[in-house]
Design a protein around this motif. Sequence first.
Motif, PDB file in Angstrom:
ATOM      1  N   ALA A 311      -9.110  -6.173   5.661  1.00  0.00           N
ATOM      2  CA  ALA A 311      -7.679  -6.284   5.385  1.00  0.00           C
ATOM      3  C   ALA A 311      -7.392  -7.423   4.406  1.00  0.00           C
ATOM      4  O   ALA A 311      -6.584  -7.305   3.479  1.00  0.00           O
ATOM      5  N   ARG A 312      -8.084  -8.536   4.599  1.00  0.00           N
ATOM      6  CA  ARG A 312      -7.890  -9.689   3.716  1.00  0.00           C
ATOM      7  C   ARG A 312      -8.377  -9.358   2.298  1.00  0.00           C
ATOM      8  O   ARG A 312      -7.769  -9.749   1.302  1.00  0.00           O
ATOM      9  N   ALA A 315      -5.813  -7.300   0.553  1.00  0.00           N
ATOM     10  CA  ALA A 315      -4.695  -8.128   0.091  1.00  0.00           C
ATOM     11  C   ALA A 315      -5.072  -8.962  -1.131  1.00  0.00           C
ATOM     12  O   ALA A 315      -4.207  -9.396  -1.890  1.00  0.00           O
ATOM     13  N   TYR A 725      -1.644  -3.210   9.765  1.00  0.00           N
ATOM     14  CA  TYR A 725      -1.892  -3.449   8.343  1.00  0.00           C
ATOM     15  C   TYR A 725      -1.692  -2.175   7.535  1.00  0.00           C
ATOM     16  O   TYR A 725      -1.064  -2.182   6.468  1.00  0.00           O
ATOM     17  N   THR A 726      -2.208  -1.052   8.055  1.00  0.00           N
ATOM     18  CA  THR A 726      -2.081   0.223   7.349  1.00  0.00           C
ATOM     19  C   THR A 726      -0.620   0.629   7.212  1.00  0.00           C
ATOM     20  O   THR A 726      -0.177   1.083   6.153  1.00  0.00           O
ATOM     21  N   GLN A 729       0.989  -1.363   4.532  1.00  0.00           N
ATOM     22  CA  GLN A 729       0.604  -0.920   3.200  1.00  0.00           C
ATOM     23  C   GLN A 729       1.287   0.397   2.824  1.00  0.00           C
ATOM     24  O   GLN A 729       1.419   0.710   1.638  1.00  0.00           O
TER      25      GLN A 729
END
Length: 826
Positions: A311-312, A315, A725-726, A729
């Motif tokens: 995830a990082r 980003a 997170y998904t 996004q």
Amino acid sequence: MEALWKDLRLSLRALARSPGFTAAAVASLALGIGANTLIFTFLNALFFQSLPVAEPERLVAIYATDARNPGLEPISYPNFEDLRRAGIYADVAAYLTLPVSLTGGGDPAVVFGQMVSGNYFSLLGVKAERGRFFNPEEDATPGTHPVAVLSHGLWQSRFGADPGLVGRTIQVNSQAFHVVGIAPPEMKGLALLDRPPDLWLPAMMHGALLTGPLVQSFPARDGQMFSLVGRLKPGQGFAAGSAATAAVGHNLEKQYPAENQGIGLTALPLDETTINPKDRAKYVRSGGLLAAMVGLLLLVAGANVANLLLARALARQREIAVRLALGAGRGRLARQLLAEGALLGLLGGAAGLVVAVWGRRLLWALRPPFFPDTLDLGLHARALAFTFAVALATGLLFGLAPVLQSFKLDIATAFTEHGGGSGGGGIGGARGGSFGAVLRSLLVAAQVALSLLVLAGAGLFLHSLARAESIDPGFESEKLFVIPFDLGSQHYPKPRGQQFFRDAAERAATLPGVRSAAVASRFLLAPGGQRLRIQPEGQAAARPGVKGALVAINKVGPRYFETVGIPLVTGRAFGEADREGAPPVTVVNETLAKWLWPGEPAIGKRFRLGNSPDVLEVVGVAHDADYNTLGEPSQPYAYLPVEQSYAPVMMLHVRTTGAPEPLVASARRALQGLDPGLPLLDARTIGQVRAQALWAPRMGAGLLTLFGLLAAVLATIGIYGVVAYTVGQRGREIGIRMAIGARRPDVIGLILRQGMRPVVAGIVLGLALGLAAARSIAGLLFDVTAGDPLAFAGATLLLATVALAAVYLPARRASGLDPVTALRNG
């Protein structure tokens, strides 16, 4: 090296800029690495620490084997002497642990001594801290050298570390012994899980030290009493020593067929016998199970970190694209990302050491009462090296995820995508998604599968514990306690001892709150005790495997069966008339009766035990019970009236009307009123003994439940983090869907379907792996099958529920997005 330090400095700055991410990753790794360090420290102390002796690799333990009874047995003193004279080893020593009474330095007390051959300390290569150890002549002739060596612990606790104690006299079993030396602090015997000896005494002083049946067993060639340790000759391999040992055993059987029929000798490396070989396999299986479970927990934690790193990395796509556009090579970039993973692993390892220290204290506080407090659970160099290796390997392994993703990065796409990578497919990869989405889904499925493995293991042990708690031991397992005592240590003559037994039971029975009392030589659920070879009369003697087999013996007083609550199936119990001079009688259990006389009534049948000339007549058949531990297979067992088979080492059994604990002190005072100088061992209630018998399933269930819950929590956090997170996004996509008419339930349903796909896949995989792996722990379970549906269904339901909650929360939040705001921000 300079490049490495530069990468680590850049990684440290990068992690410092994201304190939330760093804290979450380090916390996940700390739990996984800390649990692994804790279990490794315990297993290292149990299996891999060398004894504090010279050249331990050259030491072997020697046992007797019996063709009629599987397992390893002690060796008789005459057989030990013959083995030593055979010269196949550099030297062989014998030792026997037994309770003795000690007077001097305080009130009379029962301590544990080891009766050893005179070469015991020299064979081990141990040096005395003060004074000396035994000289050869002090163990050459019976009764001539009453000398003693004290343990460092006894010297400190009872004698205040008095430097002048060496050369003075103490009273052991009412006989004066001269203290010739103090053992070093590290000398705690050769068995890790046994209570360390308090003092050592020469074997030739057996006349003052042995009591009861051991007196006659010492000179008998079939009196299997002693443990043996041998030292291999220089250049002699273990295989050669083992073969020579077996050959000596074969010769002894031919030379003394009456006493050694079916008896052989075998050798094992000493470091494989620091745990009783009868129990070692169980400890190895339990240790392997714990190691596997914490290994799975570490993988779940690592998958969490890998998802966080992915995830990082998503980003940071623009940052990575800029680096690549300015000429940074993908290899250089991969090295930087791996350095960040390694640094996270090391930080997690450092935090894991704190978790291990805290967990070690908790684990040690929960240890069973028979575990000695001498087991070394310190974080020594080996444990620190293990933690460092695991931390570094974990960081590098799971740091590969963003590296693999960076290799798939397209620079042009990274600059044109909104938010550094919007879209990209759902968590399930249903929309043709990116490599990162597929990898995240695989990691989620792996987390769920591994968590289900741990939870199912916990469920199996919890169900096993429930079954063990409900086992019927064959006697009334409440409101009972015992107080052991040894009249032989006070040199009671037999008539006085028999009177003491009668008086002790009578006094205890008259105490308020006591229902009945009796004496017996064994307590229920206590391993060990006397076993004698049976010589049946008649047809049973001709049956193969019956004549000469070992049978467990318990010598009991009147009202014993009433006191412990073992019912008689047929016949009668012992009465006041079953005394010396009356016809010898016995009560057998159902298993022995069926084994000796299948399909026939046992009452009136006769047999002899050991070398006794008395022929015993069966007057009763008692119900089978658990004699050594809960849930054990039925074994042949015989009871003898103590009035006809005197034994000075006995236990006063007391059945109470209420809770037994408040009456222990009164019963002790009753015994001490008969003889104030008689040392008494600690009383034990049946509850304490039952708890000791159940410590393994309780400890296993507790630890595995803890690890299972930790795995479930880590998996839940991982699932939530990935879905959240998904969803973040995909804000623009969700806004478009809602703008063209999608309702909140539609959005929630879409995210739930895509979020639960890898969860369902992980559950299916976890069930398949769990059912296959459960067979390996079937031997550790009480009356529970390896594929127990309750355990697997419960684990599946729990994991599916928390996973659904982890997916639902971000789905619900996404369904509340304002379409206009989502489109504008997207």
